[in-house]
Design a protein around this motif. Structure first.
Motif, PDB file in Angstrom:
ATOM      1  N   ASP A 327       0.838  -1.200   0.000  1.00  0.00           N
ATOM      2  CA  ASP A 327       0.000   0.000   0.000  1.00  0.00           C
ATOM      3  C   ASP A 327       0.879   1.257   0.000  1.00  0.00           C
ATOM      4  O   ASP A 327       1.979   1.276   0.561  1.00  0.00           O
ATOM      5  N   THR A 328       0.376   2.304  -0.621  1.00  0.00           N
ATOM      6  CA  THR A 328       1.072   3.591  -0.664  1.00  0.00           C
ATOM      7  C   THR A 328       0.923   4.312   0.666  1.00  0.00           C
ATOM      8  O   THR A 328      -0.146   4.290   1.280  1.00  0.00           O
ATOM      9  N   VAL A 329       1.987   4.976   1.112  1.00  0.00           N
ATOM     10  CA  VAL A 329       1.953   5.791   2.324  1.00  0.00           C
ATOM     11  C   VAL A 329       2.455   7.188   1.974  1.00  0.00           C
ATOM     12  O   VAL A 329       3.546   7.327   1.406  1.00  0.00           O
ATOM     13  N   LEU A 330       1.664   8.205   2.307  1.00  0.00           N
ATOM     14  CA  LEU A 330       1.986   9.584   1.958  1.00  0.00           C
ATOM     15  C   LEU A 330       2.160  10.416   3.223  1.00  0.00           C
ATOM     16  O   LEU A 330       1.292  10.435   4.084  1.00  0.00           O
ATOM     17  N   PHE A 331       3.300  11.090   3.316  1.00  0.00           N
ATOM     18  CA  PHE A 331       3.621  11.965   4.444  1.00  0.00           C
ATOM     19  C   PHE A 331       3.701  13.407   3.955  1.00  0.00           C
ATOM     20  O   PHE A 331       4.074  13.675   2.801  1.00  0.00           O
TER      21      PHE A 331
END
Length: 391
Positions: A327-331
């Motif tokens: 899964d993509t994780v965006l900060f």
């Protein structure tokens, strides 16, 4: 902090980054830059600087001296960079920017300084009460600036050009805005002394937390040179609390590696959160594979301790039951990419609905080695060894 700002002012970058990571175009451990927004920010700073006759030098270290970023800033009207050190200047030059100021904080080592040319020099000065970050201290005594200027003029191939200090302005939490430090007053008094001694033109270089919102104040103080860095990506501390002209234009892309004990372990490498804003809580968006922002989970994240290598961050996924490896994780946090092992990538076409990755680069601005190059390396059967854990 800047994740909320991105969700409100530039959700297109979040959506584009999720899509491009899901498709394999954006790698994990990568700072994604909205180049169209960077262009708009740079143009706004250039216009405001031109109103006051200010020279503008772009600081590029925060985004890893990304060449596409450099070219975007140049094409928007900021044609010269400030090199915080020699390596920064070399990368900026290769990225298409001229060098307006070299040695912003880090002096040039003895055997690496250029010779055989006339070089204009800025004297870094200091006075009692001036403010410095620990480890940044130093400079000529401000009350001796006239003699210092004469001494620099006497050096072969050199001429005195003006004065500088850092930081000359900082974000004030109580005031909720950027305010001058005592250093700016030190520069003003030194310039006045130089003019009284017969030097008609003195450059005043005043870096620190630079955006369009502070340029009028700096010009009124007699400043001639400014150096926007986080202003180009809309990520100064002031941007975190007030909607300024510049829009947020950078985020950090990662990926779920594996799950363990109710937490998603997220690939690191660029989890350096600029400590200027403090080490508060961090949140991230986890976007399921094949999904979009409407499917995303907002989760709390435990960042690696400052004394640890940032192999992973740990996201609490107790309220994200569908979270899975890949899964993509965006900060959204303030980057200092040049001190990390992160990648950087410019993204174009977000406003037109056709986002594309312009290129992927290492944190020093060079092109990274691709997976095909690794797979073609030496070893039995040219096979790269990998370790796999249970997800």
């Amino acid at each position: 902090m800047f994740l909320d700002l991105l969700r409100r002012r530039n959700p297109g970058l979040l959506a584009a980054a999720a899509h491009l990571h899901d498709s394999g175009d954006l790698p994990a451990n990568c700072y994604a830059l909205d180049l169209d927004m960077v262009a708009a920010n740079a143009a706004a700073i250039r216009r405001e600087a031109d109103r006051f006759g200010l020279s503008v030098y772009a600081m590029t270290k925060q985004v890893g001296r990304n060449p596409d970023f450099c070219r975007t800033v140049r094409d928007a009207g900021i044609t010269e960079a400030v090199g915080v050190d020699l390596q920064c200047a070399l990368a900026d030059r290769q990225g298409g920017l001229g060098i307006g100021h070299l040695g912003h904080l880090v002096q040039i080592p003895r055997h690496e300084a250029a010779a055989g040319r006339e070089q204009a020099l800025l004297a870094r000065i200091a006075a009692p009460g001036d403010r410095f970050y620990r480890g940044h201290e130093g400079g000529w005594a401000a009350d001796e600036i006239v003699a210092v200027a004469d001494r620099l003029d006497a050096l072969p191939g050199a001429r005195f050009a003006g004065v500088t200090s850092f930081p000359t302005q900082l974000f004030d939490t109580a005031a909720g805005r950027v305010v001058p430090t005592p250093n700016l007053g030190t520069l003003q008094r030194a310039a006045a002394a130089l003019r009284a001694a017969g030097r008609s033109h003195v450059e005043i270089n005043a870096p620190g937390t630079t955006s369009t919102a502070i340029l009028a104040t700096l010009a009124e103080a007699g400043v001639t040179q400014v150096e926007p860095g986080h202003g180009l990506t809309g990520t100064t501390p002031w941007h975190a609390v007030t909607d300024l002209v510049e829009e947020p234009a950078v985020l950090y892309v990662s990926e779920v590696s594996h799950l363990w004990d109710g937490r998603a372990y997220v690939f690191g490498g660029g989890l350096y959160v600029d400590p200027v804003l403090g080490l508060g809580g961090t949140r991230a968006l986890i976007v399921p594979r094949g999904g979009g922002l409407d499917d995303a989970y907002l989760v709390d994240v435990e960042m690696p301790a400052p004394e640890a290598i940032d192999y992973y961050a740990m996201a609490d996924v107790s309220a994200a039951p569908g979270c899975a490896p890949g899964d993509t994780v965006l900060f959204g946090f303030r980057p200092q990419a040049f001190v990390t092992r992160a990648l950087t990538a410019g993204v174009t076409g977000i406003r037109s609905g056709a986002p594309a990755v312009a290129g992927v680069y290492a944190a020093d601005g060079s092109a990274p080695i691709g997976l095909d190059d690794i797979a073609a390396g030496d070893g039995p059967g040219n096979q790269a060894a990998r370790s796999a854990g249970r997800a």
